[in-house]
Design a protein around this motif. Sequence first.
Motif, short mmCIF file in Angstrom:
data_model
loop_
_atom_site.label_atom_id
_atom_site.label_comp_id
_atom_site.label_asym_id
_atom_site.label_seq_id
_atom_site.Cartn_x
_atom_site.Cartn_y
_atom_site.Cartn_z
N SER A 182 -1.68 -24.46 49.30
CA SER A 182 -1.54 -25.14 48.01
C SER A 182 -0.61 -26.33 48.13
N GLU A 183 0.44 -26.17 48.92
CA GLU A 183 1.39 -27.26 49.14
C GLU A 183 1.97 -27.19 50.54
N LEU A 184 2.08 -28.33 51.14
CA LEU A 184 2.86 -28.52 52.37
C LEU A 184 3.59 -29.83 52.16
N ARG A 185 4.91 -29.76 52.06
CA ARG A 185 5.64 -30.96 51.65
C ARG A 185 7.00 -31.05 52.35
N VAL A 186 7.48 -32.29 52.41
CA VAL A 186 8.81 -32.58 52.94
C VAL A 186 9.61 -33.24 51.83
N ARG A 187 10.84 -32.79 51.67
CA ARG A 187 11.76 -33.40 50.72
C ARG A 187 12.94 -34.01 51.48
N ARG A 188 13.19 -35.28 51.21
CA ARG A 188 14.31 -36.00 51.83
C ARG A 188 15.36 -36.25 50.74
N PHE A 189 16.51 -35.64 50.89
CA PHE A 189 17.52 -35.67 49.84
C PHE A 189 18.39 -36.93 49.97
N THR A 190 18.53 -37.60 48.81
CA THR A 190 19.30 -38.84 48.78
C THR A 190 20.54 -38.73 47.90
N GLY A 191 20.67 -37.67 47.17
CA GLY A 191 21.84 -37.50 46.31
C GLY A 191 22.11 -36.03 46.05
N GLY A 192 23.41 -35.69 45.87
CA GLY A 192 23.78 -34.29 45.64
C GLY A 192 24.33 -33.64 46.89
N ASP A 193 24.54 -32.35 46.83
CA ASP A 193 25.13 -31.62 47.96
C ASP A 193 24.27 -31.64 49.21
N LEU A 194 22.95 -31.84 49.05
CA LEU A 194 22.04 -31.84 50.19
C LEU A 194 21.75 -33.25 50.71
N ALA A 195 22.44 -34.22 50.23
CA ALA A 195 22.18 -35.61 50.62
C ALA A 195 22.23 -35.78 52.14
N ASN A 196 21.31 -36.63 52.63
CA ASN A 196 21.21 -36.96 54.06
C ASN A 196 20.69 -35.79 54.90
N GLN A 199 14.10 -31.12 53.96
CA GLN A 199 13.59 -29.76 53.78
C GLN A 199 12.08 -29.79 53.89
N ILE A 200 11.52 -28.77 54.54
CA ILE A 200 10.07 -28.63 54.57
C ILE A 200 9.72 -27.27 53.97
N ASP A 201 8.69 -27.26 53.14
CA ASP A 201 8.27 -25.98 52.57
C ASP A 201 6.75 -25.90 52.47
N ILE A 202 6.27 -24.68 52.45
CA ILE A 202 4.85 -24.39 52.44
C ILE A 202 4.60 -23.30 51.40
N ASN A 203 3.46 -23.40 50.73
CA ASN A 203 3.20 -22.51 49.59
C ASN A 203 1.70 -22.25 49.47
N LYS A 204 1.35 -21.01 49.16
CA LYS A 204 -0.05 -20.68 48.89
C LYS A 204 -0.13 -19.86 47.61
N ASP A 205 -0.86 -20.41 46.63
CA ASP A 205 -1.07 -19.71 45.36
C ASP A 205 -2.29 -18.80 45.46
N MET A 206 -2.17 -17.60 44.88
CA MET A 206 -3.26 -16.63 44.94
C MET A 206 -3.66 -16.12 43.56
N GLY A 207 -3.50 -16.95 42.55
CA GLY A 207 -3.91 -16.56 41.19
C GLY A 207 -3.14 -15.35 40.71
N HIS A 208 -3.86 -14.37 40.15
CA HIS A 208 -3.22 -13.17 39.61
C HIS A 208 -3.05 -12.08 40.66
N ASP A 209 -3.40 -12.38 41.91
CA ASP A 209 -3.43 -11.35 42.95
C ASP A 209 -2.12 -11.35 43.74
N MET A 210 -1.17 -10.55 43.30
CA MET A 210 0.11 -10.48 43.99
C MET A 210 -0.04 -9.89 45.39
#
Length: 374
Positions: A182-196, A199-210
């Motif tokens: 569902s998602e494969l993304r990279v976040r590049r932090f420019t402000g806040g405690d995580l600046a510089n 992060q990479i994260d991956i996600n798969k949605d499965m509807g109502h099926d836990m």
Amino acid sequence: MSSKEIELEELVREDDLDNNFDEDLMMYEEDEDNEVYPSSKKNTFSRNPFSVQTWREFFGYKCVIGYIIILAIVLIPIFIIFSFAGGYGTGYALKPDPNYHFYFRDPVKLNRSDPTQTEVLLTKEFQIKVDKDLFTNRAEGVDQYLEIFNNVTGFGLRLEDAEITLFEEIQYHSSDCGTKYSELRVRRFTGGDLANTSQIDINKDMGHDMKAALAVDIRPNIQYEGNSSQKIEQDIHACYHKYGRKTKIKGLQNHLSIHFCEEIFDFFPTAFDKDPSPGTTVLRAKSKAFWHEIAWTGYSYYDTTKYKVDFTTVYKSLRDSQKGDVYPEAGEFSFRIYSLDKGLGDWDKNAILQFGEYYEKLIVLLHDRTLPCK
């Protein structure tokens, strides 16, 4: 009449009285405890239908079905009550739970001895689509939402206590590497405690099926376990909900960029069914987006349930995200709750019910943009 005749007549009369007395006496019997009860041999005496003896005689000696009826009357309601209560205690109720709680619909309990589930957190995120017009002045928009949120929940959050984070987000096509997520993304932090950092994260949605979401194996590479997190999250919206399994790795080098599938395999070695050809490139799914996040974290419900309250607005450029007086491309207000032990324990049913009630009120008071549901 002679005296002998009179005497004889009196003897006969006495004998008749004795016979009548004996017959009456036979209508009573003594039990082993010397209690006298009407005899069953004759039924010439009327008896009280509500007396102990009448019920004892009817049920004890003549109608075993009576006992069965009494037991059924007593035991069936008890069984129903305990079954219902047991359902609430274990998360499997006999009737549907109220709107936006979704607690009793979780069909799976995590197996912490399974290495694919040991570190998985349990979370629920309640999401509200914001009115973007209110956020042309971001601080004023947040203040309006925050006042309503505090009135409903009693949290007392203040804008000056929030943590501010800015980041650039890049989405990628995971299907290029053999498996669609569902998602494969990279976040590049420019402000806040995580600046510089990135992060990479991956996600798969499965509807109502836990259960299906839990079966998705997207554990991080062992070398990143120290700065990663995994979770099964239930996203709750005004008109629908869904389960997804998510993994993120934080603290990576600044300005991280992905070009080849081998790079993704290095982060998530169990995430893909088959290896593509060497040198297979990964395409970007969307253009860059710049996010501004205002967040509060803490504990609620007798300090047992961790929460995160979050305002996010999305802009076309980093500059726009920094200014605070630019009309946003999108916006969302959400609050996430964790199961006990910071997400590693069981759910506190009462905490879920409480936050579900908050959400039910807030989507109306904050005019969720997806309402009314179609």
